[in-house]
Design a protein around this motif. Structure first.
Motif, PDB file in Angstrom:
ATOM      1  N   ILE A   4       0.894  -1.164   0.000  1.00 20.16           N
ATOM      2  CA  ILE A   4       0.000   0.000   0.000  1.00 20.16           C
ATOM      3  C   ILE A   4       0.931   1.212   0.000  1.00 20.16           C
ATOM      4  N   TYR A   5       0.804   2.043  -1.018  1.00 14.70           N
ATOM      5  CA  TYR A   5       1.707   3.166  -1.227  1.00 14.70           C
ATOM      6  C   TYR A   5       0.928   4.475  -1.255  1.00 14.70           C
ATOM      7  N   LEU A   6       1.616   5.561  -0.982  1.00 15.19           N
ATOM      8  CA  LEU A   6       1.048   6.891  -1.172  1.00 15.19           C
ATOM      9  C   LEU A   6       1.686   7.476  -2.429  1.00 15.19           C
ATOM     10  N   VAL A   7       0.851   7.774  -3.422  1.00 12.60           N
ATOM     11  CA  VAL A   7       1.306   8.415  -4.648  1.00 12.60           C
ATOM     12  C   VAL A   7       1.058   9.905  -4.478  1.00 12.60           C
ATOM     13  N   THR A   8       2.093  10.724  -4.657  1.00 15.48           N
ATOM     14  CA  THR A   8       1.923  12.166  -4.531  1.00 15.48           C
ATOM     15  C   THR A   8       2.187  12.845  -5.867  1.00 15.48           C
TER      16      THR A   8
ATOM     17  N   ALA B  85       1.405   2.997   9.515  1.00 16.91           N
ATOM     18  CA  ALA B  85       0.620   4.043   8.850  1.00 16.91           C
ATOM     19  C   ALA B  85      -0.782   3.563   8.477  1.00 16.91           C
ATOM     20  N   ALA B  86      -1.112   2.315   8.767  1.00 19.29           N
ATOM     21  CA  ALA B  86      -2.403   1.750   8.347  1.00 19.29           C
ATOM     22  C   ALA B  86      -3.594   2.580   8.810  1.00 19.29           C
ATOM     23  N   ASP B  87      -3.541   3.108  10.026  1.00 15.20           N
ATOM     24  CA  ASP B  87      -4.687   3.871  10.517  1.00 15.20           C
ATOM     25  C   ASP B  87      -4.650   5.335  10.084  1.00 15.20           C
ATOM     26  N   ARG B  88      -3.590   5.765   9.431  1.00 17.96           N
ATOM     27  CA  ARG B  88      -3.485   7.155   8.979  1.00 17.96           C
ATOM     28  C   ARG B  88      -3.833   7.343   7.503  1.00 17.96           C
ATOM     29  N   ILE B  89      -3.954   6.275   6.751  1.00 15.18           N
ATOM     30  CA  ILE B  89      -4.149   6.452   5.314  1.00 15.18           C
ATOM     31  C   ILE B  89      -5.523   7.005   4.957  1.00 15.18           C
ATOM     32  N   ALA B  90      -6.450   6.965   5.903  1.00 13.46           N
ATOM     33  CA  ALA B  90      -7.787   7.522   5.638  1.00 13.46           C
ATOM     34  C   ALA B  90      -7.708   9.012   5.278  1.00 13.46           C
ATOM     35  N   GLN B  91      -6.719   9.721   5.788  1.00 16.14           N
ATOM     36  CA  GLN B  91      -6.610  11.151   5.486  1.00 16.14           C
ATOM     37  C   GLN B  91      -6.364  11.393   4.001  1.00 16.14           C
ATOM     38  N   PHE B  92      -5.893  10.393   3.277  1.00 21.37           N
ATOM     39  CA  PHE B  92      -5.656  10.556   1.844  1.00 21.37           C
ATOM     40  C   PHE B  92      -6.832  10.055   1.001  1.00 21.37           C
TER      41      PHE B  92
ATOM     42  N   TYR C 109      -0.689  20.351  -3.738  1.00 21.64           N
ATOM     43  CA  TYR C 109      -0.329  18.943  -3.668  1.00 21.64           C
ATOM     44  C   TYR C 109      -1.577  18.070  -3.600  1.00 21.64           C
ATOM     45  N   ASN C 110      -1.453  16.855  -4.115  1.00 26.04           N
ATOM     46  CA  ASN C 110      -2.482  15.846  -3.953  1.00 26.04           C
ATOM     47  C   ASN C 110      -1.784  14.519  -3.680  1.00 26.04           C
ATOM     48  N   GLY C 111      -2.523  13.600  -3.086  1.00 26.95           N
ATOM     49  CA  GLY C 111      -1.994  12.277  -2.810  1.00 26.95           C
ATOM     50  C   GLY C 111      -3.119  11.265  -2.793  1.00 26.95           C
ATOM     51  N   MET C 112      -2.803  10.054  -3.175  1.00 24.86           N
ATOM     52  CA  MET C 112      -3.792   8.980  -3.136  1.00 24.86           C
ATOM     53  C   MET C 112      -3.113   7.673  -2.760  1.00 24.86           C
ATOM     54  N   ILE C 113      -3.889   6.798  -2.164  1.00 32.41           N
ATOM     55  CA  ILE C 113      -3.408   5.482  -1.803  1.00 32.41           C
ATOM     56  C   ILE C 113      -3.507   4.587  -3.037  1.00 32.41           C
ATOM     57  N   ALA C 114      -2.462   3.836  -3.303  1.00 33.16           N
ATOM     58  CA  ALA C 114      -2.447   2.915  -4.442  1.00 33.16           C
ATOM     59  C   ALA C 114      -1.780   1.618  -4.015  1.00 33.16           C
ATOM     60  N   SER C 115      -2.249   0.531  -4.598  1.00 30.86           N
ATOM     61  CA  SER C 115      -1.614  -0.757  -4.312  1.00 30.86           C
ATOM     62  C   SER C 115      -1.062  -1.398  -5.577  1.00 30.86           C
ATOM     63  N   TRP C 116      -1.513  -0.988  -6.739  1.00 31.76           N
ATOM     64  CA  TRP C 116      -1.037  -1.585  -7.981  1.00 31.76           C
ATOM     65  C   TRP C 116       0.192  -0.833  -8.454  1.00 31.76           C
ATOM     66  N   VAL C 117       1.322  -1.088  -7.796  1.00 29.23           N
ATOM     67  CA  VAL C 117       2.606  -0.429  -8.052  1.00 29.23           C
ATOM     68  C   VAL C 117       3.667  -1.523  -8.117  1.00 29.23           C
ATOM     69  N   THR C 118       4.554  -1.454  -9.119  1.00 28.16           N
ATOM     70  CA  THR C 118       5.625  -2.443  -9.206  1.00 28.16           C
ATOM     71  C   THR C 118       6.783  -1.903 -10.029  1.00 28.16           C
ATOM     72  N   GLN C 119       7.956  -2.410  -9.758  1.00 31.18           N
ATOM     73  CA  GLN C 119       9.110  -2.142 -10.613  1.00 31.18           C
ATOM     74  C   GLN C 119       8.897  -2.900 -11.907  1.00 31.18           C
TER      75      GLN C 119
ATOM     76  N   ASP D 290      -2.290  -5.866   5.892  1.00 30.83           N
ATOM     77  CA  ASP D 290      -2.474  -5.005   7.061  1.00 30.83           C
ATOM     78  C   ASP D 290      -3.693  -4.096   6.930  1.00 30.83           C
ATOM     79  N   TYR D 291      -4.335  -4.136   5.792  1.00 34.40           N
ATOM     80  CA  TYR D 291      -5.364  -3.173   5.431  1.00 34.40           C
ATOM     81  C   TYR D 291      -6.743  -3.813   5.557  1.00 34.40           C
ATOM     82  N   GLN D 292      -7.676  -3.086   6.117  1.00 29.29           N
ATOM     83  CA  GLN D 292      -9.047  -3.588   6.274  1.00 29.29           C
ATOM     84  C   GLN D 292      -9.785  -3.505   4.943  1.00 29.29           C
ATOM     85  N   GLY D 293     -10.344  -4.604   4.497  1.00 25.10           N
ATOM     86  CA  GLY D 293     -11.139  -4.598   3.281  1.00 25.10           C
ATOM     87  C   GLY D 293     -10.324  -4.942   2.048  1.00 25.10           C
ATOM     88  N   VAL D 294     -11.027  -5.098   0.941  1.00 23.75           N
ATOM     89  CA  VAL D 294     -10.408  -5.392  -0.338  1.00 23.75           C
ATOM     90  C   VAL D 294     -10.879  -4.378  -1.359  1.00 23.75           C
ATOM     91  N   TYR D 295     -10.116  -4.191  -2.408  1.00 23.33           N
ATOM     92  CA  TYR D 295     -10.451  -3.258  -3.465  1.00 23.33           C
ATOM     93  C   TYR D 295     -10.990  -4.043  -4.646  1.00 23.33           C
TER      94      TYR D 295
END
Length: 159
Positions: free
Chosen positions: A16-20, A74-81, A27-37, A150-155
């Motif tokens: 679970i990443y923060l994309v800024t 940071a699991a409980d802080r990502i709601a702010q994004f 500034y803007n930011g969003m939570i993303a999980s589909w990230v890879t090298q 570590d994250y509640q729920g699924v996307y």
């Protein structure tokens, strides 16, 4: 999508990443999980973002994005994004600018500053391919990255 397929996809694990991003309005930011090298030479990152997200257009317009690797705590802080007023996402948030001027959370594990090279339409998401221009560890000593485990729920792509 058939339910049986979705049940299997729900068990994939991702970070679970923060994309800024930065726009003329801030500034803007969003939570993303589909990230890879996706390449070593040159170093490239693939990032999938749903086409209706504001960050989607901001990345297209600016040509830059930054990936913040978040710690497990940071699991409980990502709601702010995830709040509706994107201009307030960084209120009460300590961050420093990356070399390209994008927010890096002071409590992130590290970051990758990327310039946009390619976009690929993939259905309801766009795959952004970015070349890593800068990056570094912010705090790395025995810190566990945040993941979907570590994250509640699924996307399921419906929100």
């Amino acid at each position: 999508m058939e339910k049986e397929w979705q049940d299997v996809l729900d068990r994939f694990s991702y970070g679970i990443y923060l994309v800024t991003v930065s726009s003329p309005e801030g500034y803007n930011g969003m939570i993303a999980s589909w990230v890879t090298q996706c390449s070593h030479e040159p170093p490239r990152i693939a990032l999938a973002i749903r086409k209706n997200r504001l960050c989607h257009e901001q990345i297209r317009e600016s040509g830059n994005f930054c990936i913040n690797v978040l710690p497990r705590e940071a699991a409980d802080r990502i709601a702010q994004f995830k709040i509706a007023d994107w201009k307030k996402k960084f209120d009460n948030c300590k961050c420093s600018p990356s070399p390209s001027g994008l927010p890096v959370l002071d409590d992130s594990i590290g970051y990758l500053d990327c310039s946009l090279d390619h976009t690929i339409g993939t259905g309801d998401h766009t795959l952004f391919i970015g070349t890593v221009k800068a990056g570094g560890l912010v705090k790395a000593d025995n810190v566990v990255p945040l993941s979907t485990a570590d994250y509640q729920g699924v996307y399921r792509g419906s929100r």
